[in-house]
Design a protein around this motif. Structure first.
Motif, PDB file in Angstrom:
ATOM      1  N   GLU A 105      13.354 -20.050   1.242  1.00 29.62           N
ATOM      2  CA  GLU A 105      14.487 -20.911   1.326  1.00 29.62           C
ATOM      3  C   GLU A 105      14.902 -21.177   2.654  1.00 29.62           C
ATOM      4  OE1 GLU A 105      14.650 -18.397  -0.546  1.00 29.62           O
ATOM      5  OE2 GLU A 105      14.521 -19.091  -2.538  1.00 29.62           O
ATOM      6  N   LYS A 106      14.780 -20.141   3.584  1.00 25.84           N
ATOM      7  CA  LYS A 106      14.947 -20.239   5.062  1.00 25.84           C
ATOM      8  C   LYS A 106      13.862 -21.103   5.747  1.00 25.84           C
ATOM      9  CE  LYS A 106      15.297 -17.703   9.278  1.00 25.84           C
ATOM     10  NZ  LYS A 106      15.015 -16.401   9.942  1.00 25.84           N
ATOM     11  N   ALA A 114      10.236 -24.312  -4.540  1.00 24.59           N
ATOM     12  CA  ALA A 114      11.182 -25.093  -3.340  1.00 24.59           C
ATOM     13  C   ALA A 114      10.483 -26.323  -2.804  1.00 24.59           C
ATOM     14  CB  ALA A 114      11.440 -23.635  -2.280  1.00 24.59           C
ATOM     15  N   ARG A 140      11.560 -30.954  -3.235  1.00 34.24           N
ATOM     16  CA  ARG A 140      11.551 -32.079  -2.247  1.00 34.24           C
ATOM     17  C   ARG A 140      10.731 -33.123  -2.497  1.00 34.24           C
ATOM     18  NH1 ARG A 140      14.355 -30.594   2.683  1.00 34.24           N
ATOM     19  NH2 ARG A 140      15.457 -28.734   2.401  1.00 34.24           N
ATOM     20  N   GLY A 154      12.002 -28.905   6.283  1.00 28.11           N
ATOM     21  CA  GLY A 154      12.142 -30.215   5.923  1.00 28.11           C
ATOM     22  C   GLY A 154      11.270 -30.863   4.963  1.00 28.11           C
ATOM     23  N   ASP A 169      13.862 -24.806   4.311  1.00 28.89           N
ATOM     24  CA  ASP A 169      14.907 -25.599   4.902  1.00 28.89           C
ATOM     25  C   ASP A 169      14.742 -25.895   6.334  1.00 28.89           C
ATOM     26  OD1 ASP A 169      16.694 -25.522   2.694  1.00 28.89           O
ATOM     27  OD2 ASP A 169      17.604 -23.759   3.306  1.00 28.89           O
TER      28      ASP A 169
END
Length: 260
Positions: free
Chosen positions: A73-74, A122, A126, A80, A77
């Motif tokens: 997750e880090k 993840a 996006r 992008g 994020d």
């Protein structure tokens, strides 16, 4: 052939050595900007400088252990939106069922199996929101050449093959392609580690690992570029109708269904 990749962004995990490093070099030569992640900060920074100096692409490095809780997750994020994800991190140890205890088995799968799944989850979200993207899983032909002396790896790779095909079967509805590569033995540090384990099991002497090379097609493992150039092509629009499939690059090893 112009692959039309200039200016796109790719994330490559396990990028500090072997196939990951070779893939970063191949992408950069096509004008692809890069996010590179691995545990070795020094190797990543050396690669970053080399690629930027040689090709002029933008390279960001993210030293971290993707097996740690919250790391995926880090990372997502921080980077992008990207156009291409290549899951490449992780090396499952060789050995038989008796040799690989539960702790070792779980540790091997945490990065190579669950790491691929978690990073795909993840990034896929996006890509789906944007309506485009390519996900490439570097798996390995042990997932289709079942080997009790590499039981944790063969089982994990078989699972990742199924995961890739399941995700890619319907991903084009979201504008995303999901594909996999099954390399056989490749000329990297990893294959020689595995060969030494096998030589120790077979001959009681890991120094005899070179004898095992004789059974490979052409008497050698694949060159890194023989694998990564295919990945670059699959990432391009030239391969825009390819999804839900896993392509094997092993010199024919997995097709040796012969009585002699």
């Amino acid at each position: 052939m112009d692959l039309g990749l200039t200016g796109r962004w790719a994330l490559v995990s396990g990028a500090s050595q072997g196939i990951g490093e070779g893939l970063a070099e191949a992408f950069a030569s096509e004008g692809v900007n890069l996010h590179l992640t691995a545990r070795s900060a020094d190797r990543l920074r050396d690669l970053q400088k080399r690629l930027q100096d040689r090709t002029g692409v933008t390279v960001h490095v993210h030293p971290m252990d993707l097996a740690r809780s919250g790391a995926v997750e880090k990372l997502v994020d921080a980077i992008g939106d990207i156009d291409i994800l290549v899951n490449n991190a992780g090396s499952i140890p060789g050995g038989s069922l008796d040799a690989i205890d539960e702790k070792t088995w779980r540790e091997g799968w945490e990065l190579k199996v669950f790491g691929y799944i978690n990073l795909t989850r993840a990034v896929y979200r996006r890509m789906r929101d944007r309506g485009s993207g390519v996900i490439i899983n570097n798996i390995g032909n042990a997932g289709q050449v079942y080997d009790s002396r590499y039981v944790s790896g063969t089982t994990g790779n078989a699972g990742l093959i199924a995961f890739t095909r399941a995700m890619g079967g319907r991903s084009l509805a979201d504008g995303i392609r999901v594909v996999g590569i099954n390399p056989g033995p490749v000329d990297t540090e990893r294959i020689y580690r595995l060969l030494k384990v096998r030589a120790r099991d077979l001959y009681g002497d890991e120094a005899r690992f070179t004898e095992l090379l004789k059974s490979y097609p052409l008497g050698r493992p694949a060159k890194v570029r023989e694998v990564v150039d295919l990945m670059v092509f699959l990432a391009s629009d030239r391969s825009g109708y390819t999804t839900g499939t896993v392509i094997t690059v092993d010199g024919g090893i997995s097709s040796r269904h012969s009585i002699v």
